[in-house]
Design a protein around this motif. Structure first.
Motif, short mmCIF file in Angstrom:
data_model
loop_
_atom_site.label_atom_id
_atom_site.label_comp_id
_atom_site.label_asym_id
_atom_site.label_seq_id
_atom_site.Cartn_x
_atom_site.Cartn_y
_atom_site.Cartn_z
N ASP A 10 35.58 -49.37 -22.93
CA ASP A 10 36.44 -50.40 -22.35
C ASP A 10 37.89 -49.91 -22.30
O ASP A 10 38.49 -49.64 -23.35
N THR A 20 44.42 -51.40 -16.35
CA THR A 20 44.14 -52.01 -15.06
C THR A 20 43.79 -50.95 -14.02
O THR A 20 42.82 -51.09 -13.28
N ARG A 23 40.37 -49.37 -14.92
CA ARG A 23 39.29 -50.29 -14.59
C ARG A 23 39.06 -50.32 -13.08
O ARG A 23 37.92 -50.36 -12.61
N ALA A 24 40.13 -50.28 -12.30
CA ALA A 24 39.99 -50.25 -10.83
C ALA A 24 39.24 -49.01 -10.37
O ALA A 24 38.39 -49.09 -9.48
N LEU A 26 37.04 -47.32 -12.18
CA LEU A 26 35.65 -47.49 -12.61
C LEU A 26 34.91 -48.42 -11.65
O LEU A 26 33.76 -48.17 -11.29
N ASP A 27 35.57 -49.50 -11.23
CA ASP A 27 34.95 -50.42 -10.28
C ASP A 27 34.70 -49.75 -8.93
O ASP A 27 33.68 -49.99 -8.29
N GLU A 29 34.10 -46.58 -8.47
CA GLU A 29 32.95 -45.69 -8.66
C GLU A 29 31.66 -46.49 -8.67
O GLU A 29 30.66 -46.08 -8.08
N LEU A 30 31.67 -47.64 -9.28
CA LEU A 30 30.48 -48.50 -9.30
C LEU A 30 30.11 -48.91 -7.88
O LEU A 30 28.93 -48.90 -7.52
N ALA A 31 31.08 -49.24 -7.05
CA ALA A 31 30.82 -49.61 -5.66
C ALA A 31 30.22 -48.43 -4.88
O ALA A 31 29.41 -48.63 -3.97
N MET A 42 27.57 -51.84 -14.68
CA MET A 42 28.38 -51.14 -15.67
C MET A 42 28.53 -52.01 -16.91
O MET A 42 28.72 -53.22 -16.81
#
Length: 116
Positions: A10, A20, A23-24, A26-27, A29-31, A42
Motif C-alpha cells: 500500500d 497518490t 496509486r495512480a 498502479l491503477d 497498470e491494472l487497467a 489488485m
C-alpha cells in the motif's frame, strides 16, 4: 477470460513518497490488463496484522490463473517475512494459480502473461 490478482504494498504506508501518484500508476497498470483480455484485481497490503486476512479474502474471492507479487514487497529486505507469508498463502488458498513476479508497478501485465 484469464484472471490475475496483483498483490502490492500500500503506497500510503510508504513514508516519503507521493502515494497518490504511485496509486495512480498502479491503477493505470491494472487497467492495462483489460487491454490484454485479462480480468485483474489488485490487493494492497501493509506489514501488520491485517495483511493475512486481507490476502485470504482476495485469494479466495474467485479462482485465479496467476498471482503477481509486486517487486516492492519482494525486493525490500524488511518485507521478507511478508513476502514469505504471501507466497505461502497463495500456495494454500489459490493452489491452482501460477506465481509471477514483476520488477515494478509498470510490468505486472508482462509478468502475468508469462504464465497465462
Amino acid at each position: 477470460m484469464a484472471t490475475a490478482l496483483v498483490i502490492g504494498y500500500d503506497p500510503t504506508a510508504i513514508p516519503g513518497i507521493d502515494a497518490t501518484a504511485l496509486r495512480a500508476s498502479l491503477d493505470a497498470e491494472l487497467a492495462r490488463f483489460g487491454e490484454h483480455g485479462i480480468d485483474a484485481a489488485m490487493t494492497l497490503v501493509v506489514s501488520d496484522g491485517s495483511a493475512e486476512s486481507t490476502l485470504v479474502a482476495s485469494l479466495t474471492e474467485r479462482p485465479w490463473d496467476v498471482v503477481v507479487v509486486g517487486g516492492g514487497i519482494r525486493k525490500t529486505e524488511q518485507l521478507l517475512p511478508l513476502f514469505e507469508r504471501i507466497v505461502n498463502l497463495v500456495r494454500r488458498h489459490a493452489p491452482g494459480a501460477a506465481l509471477a513476479f514483476n520488477t515494478g508497478g509498470g510490468d505486472s501485465v508482462e509478468a502475468a502473461r508469462r504464465w497465462l
